[in-house]
Design an enzyme around this catalytic site. Structure first.
Site, PDB file in Angstrom:
ATOM      1  N   GLU A   1       0.666  -1.261   7.593  1.00 32.68           N
ATOM      2  CA  GLU A   1       1.832  -2.114   7.322  1.00 32.68           C
ATOM      3  C   GLU A   1       3.122  -1.298   7.327  1.00 32.68           C
ATOM      4  O   GLU A   1       3.891  -1.282   6.355  1.00 32.68           O
ATOM      5  CB  GLU A   1       1.656  -2.854   5.992  1.00 32.68           C
TER       6      GLU A   1
ATOM      7  N   GLU B   1      -6.606  -7.444   8.385  1.00 32.17           N
ATOM      8  CA  GLU B   1      -6.631  -7.887   6.988  1.00 32.17           C
ATOM      9  C   GLU B   1      -6.382  -9.382   6.979  1.00 32.17           C
ATOM     10  O   GLU B   1      -5.463  -9.857   7.657  1.00 32.17           O
ATOM     11  CB  GLU B   1      -5.527  -7.231   6.152  1.00 32.17           C
TER      12      GLU B   1
HETATM   13  C1  BG6 Z   1      -1.767  -5.632   2.145  1.00 30.37           C
HETATM   14  C2  BG6 Z   1      -2.200  -4.215   1.906  1.00 30.37           C
HETATM   15  O1  BG6 Z   1      -0.397  -5.678   1.991  1.00 30.37           O
HETATM   16  O2  BG6 Z   1      -2.212  -6.617   1.273  1.00 30.37           O
HETATM   17  C3  BG6 Z   1      -3.423  -4.037   1.031  1.00 30.37           C
HETATM   18  O3  BG6 Z   1      -2.403  -3.519   3.123  1.00 30.37           O
HETATM   19  C4  BG6 Z   1      -3.383  -5.054  -0.098  1.00 30.37           C
HETATM   20  O4  BG6 Z   1      -3.472  -2.715   0.567  1.00 30.37           O
HETATM   21  C5  BG6 Z   1      -3.398  -6.441   0.525  1.00 30.37           C
HETATM   22  O5  BG6 Z   1      -4.395  -4.905  -1.028  1.00 30.37           O
HETATM   23  C6  BG6 Z   1      -3.507  -7.568  -0.468  1.00 30.37           C
HETATM   24  O6  BG6 Z   1      -2.514  -7.451  -1.447  1.00 30.37           O
HETATM   25  P1  BG6 Z   1      -2.875  -7.489  -2.988  1.00 30.37           P
HETATM   26  O7  BG6 Z   1      -1.579  -7.269  -3.673  1.00 30.37           O
HETATM   27  O8  BG6 Z   1      -3.459  -8.838  -3.249  1.00 30.37           O
HETATM   28  O9  BG6 Z   1      -3.853  -6.397  -3.217  1.00 30.37           O
END
Ligand code: BG6
Length: 489
Positions: A197, A387
């Protein structure tokens, strides 16, 4: 049909959120190790000792006071110290992923496990060995690793002694680290991502709205430039070491919509795409800054330290694939609104057509297809969604089961849209859901915000057995993979 037999189905984790063992076997601290736990209401804090020796804290993302030193303090709990102890559970965890039929497992390498300060000449042998064992375990189960070289975890020493990514020297330290990864794991790892990111630096500026002025923009764009160059150099070296390497960018993907058809909103929305999404993607995929970069820099009187060599490196270091995270869409409007929502790295007006998670993140599967089709059209490079997932409260029943139908619904809807994008010509080659094993939330530091197919028995205070349990989604995803995305029921 939509998904090919060689489609890379899998899941993703990050070192600092999963591994734990924060000070074992020569690992040095990273910023996450001085970051406390928070919640949906309470922010995470970064702790320090000030120049007079007094302990203190600032909200994560804010600078610590002049002369202060980052510190682990007795009265606080630091959830990343233990993560979910992947460091000691990786064999069991990878075996469970294999049981689901994973083709790909995305994980990151902790920089300070390989170089505890970040500026050493030689890597820490124990760190190198740990990841070799992890990749061997993947190989044993025929799982292709997808390795993120940097996932928000610059060694704390580099932050304190060099000023982190404000310093051009970080390029060399990063390149040395990346080179070690390519050399040591040649033959074991083919798929790489240089920076997780990378556009978050800009997203953060957007979040602070008008409070982010010229100074913050100057700093943000400069840090990014150094990261672009570091990434481009790593891509070149990665290709020299092994021409088979597939190296990608990784963008925080958010689909922006205009709030109204007012031309002001349409323009503001276009500019949001350019600043937040295309700026980084264009540099990493096309090897040069886009035309609109000039407008962005001029808006904040930004003067970048860019050399001719940097420009050549950017040109020669284009990525092989575009990868991104996708959780939500967001609304951009120039009109007054008092119903604002925020999630991950975006804040915007509430969208009445969407539902929102318990953490306020919009759920918009169609937005994923919109993003995929737009991005593929722009770059025409293989794409992966690396993701995606639903952070939700789960209940561990007495018999060890977890009934997470809400998660299955979320994933099913997104997979359907990916299938349609493939049918429409998008060269989507892989999908790794976020937090396939429950882990510490990056945003809130919570454990209860769970994403996994595999439940980990640990709570927000670090209590629990760390035992692993299969959720209902575990069996569902196994079926999805087995059927090559045909059986989504
Ligand atoms: C992304 C990141 O922004 O979102 C992850 O690459 C992160 O590291 C994921 O865990 C989800 O966000 P959160 O705050 O729910 O853990």
């Amino acid at each position: 049909m939509s998904f090919q037999e060689n489609f890379l189905w899998g899941g993703a984790i990050a070192a600092n959120q999963a591994e734990g063992a924060w000070n074992e076997d020569g690992r040095g601290p990273a910023k996450t190790d001085v970051t406390t736990g928070g919640s949906v209401k309470e922010p995470r804090y970064v702790t320090f000792i000030d120049k007079d020796g007094k302990p203190g804290k600032v909200i994560n993302g804010q600078p610590i006071p002049e002369g202060a030193k980052y510190a682990v303090l007795d009265d606080y709990y630091y959830p990343n110290h233990d993560g979910v102890d992947f460091y000691h559970h990786y064999k069991e965890d990878i075996a469970m992923l294999a049981e689901m039929g994973f083709k790909m497992f995305r994980l990151s390498i902790s920089w300070s496990r390989l170089y505890s300060h970040g500026d050493e000449d030689q890597p820490n042998p124990k760190g190198v060995e740990f990841y070799r064992s992890v990749f061997m375990e993947c190989k044993k189960h025929s799982i292709e690793p997808l390795v993120t070289i940097w996932h928000f975890d610059t060694p704390l020493y580099l932050e304190e002694h060099y000023g982190g990514w404000n310093n051009r020297q970080l390029i060399d330290f990063y390149v040395r680290f990346a080179t070690t990864c390519f050399k040591e794991y040649q033959g074991l790892v083919k798929y790489w991502l240089t920076f997780n990111e990378i556009n978050n630096t800009i997203m953060m500026l957007n979040l602070f709205g008008n409070h982010a002025g010229d100074k913050e923009h100057q700093q943000g764009y400069q840090q990014l430039h150094y990261q672009f160059v570091a990434s481009a150099k790593a891509v070149q070296i990665g290709h020299e070491i092994d021409p088979n390497n597939m190296i990608g960018c990784m963008i925080c993907g958010i689909t922006f919509y205009p709030g109204t058809c007012d031309p002001q909103d349409i323009m503001a929305n276009r500019h949001m795409w350019e600043k937040s999404i295309f700026y980084c993607g264009d540099v990493q995929c096309k090897g040069k800054y886009p035309t609109f970069a000039k407008r962005l820099w001029n808006e904040h009187h930004v003067q970048l330290d860019i050399t001719e060599q940097d420009l050549e490196d950017l040109r020669n270091g284009c990525v092989d694939m575009y990868t991104f995270s996708y959780y939500m869409s967001s609304i951009e409007t120039t009109h007054e609104t008092d119903d604002m929502v925020s999630g991950n790295f975006a804040a915007g007006a509430r969208n009445p057509y969407l539902t929102y998670s318990d953490w306020g993140w919009a759920q918009d599967p169609l937005g994923l297809r919109y993003y995929l089709e737009m991005i593929y059209d722009r770059y025409e490079k293989p794409i992966m969604v690396v993701e995606n997932g639903l952070g939700a409260y789960d209940t561990l029943e007495e018999d060890g089961s977890i009934h997470d139908d809400y998660r299955i619904d979320y994933l099913r809807d997104h997979i359907k849209e990916m299938g349609k994008a493939i049918d429409n010509g998008v060269n989507l080659i892989g999908y790794t859901t976020w937090g396939c094993i429950d882990l510490v939330s990056a945003g809130t530091g919570e454990m209860r915000k769970r994403y996994g197919f595999i439940y980990v028995d640990k709570d927000d205070q670090g209590q629990g057995t760390y035992n692993r349990y299969r959720k209902d989604s575990f069996y569902w995803y196994k079926k999805v993979i087995e059927s090559h995305g045909q059986d989504l029921d």
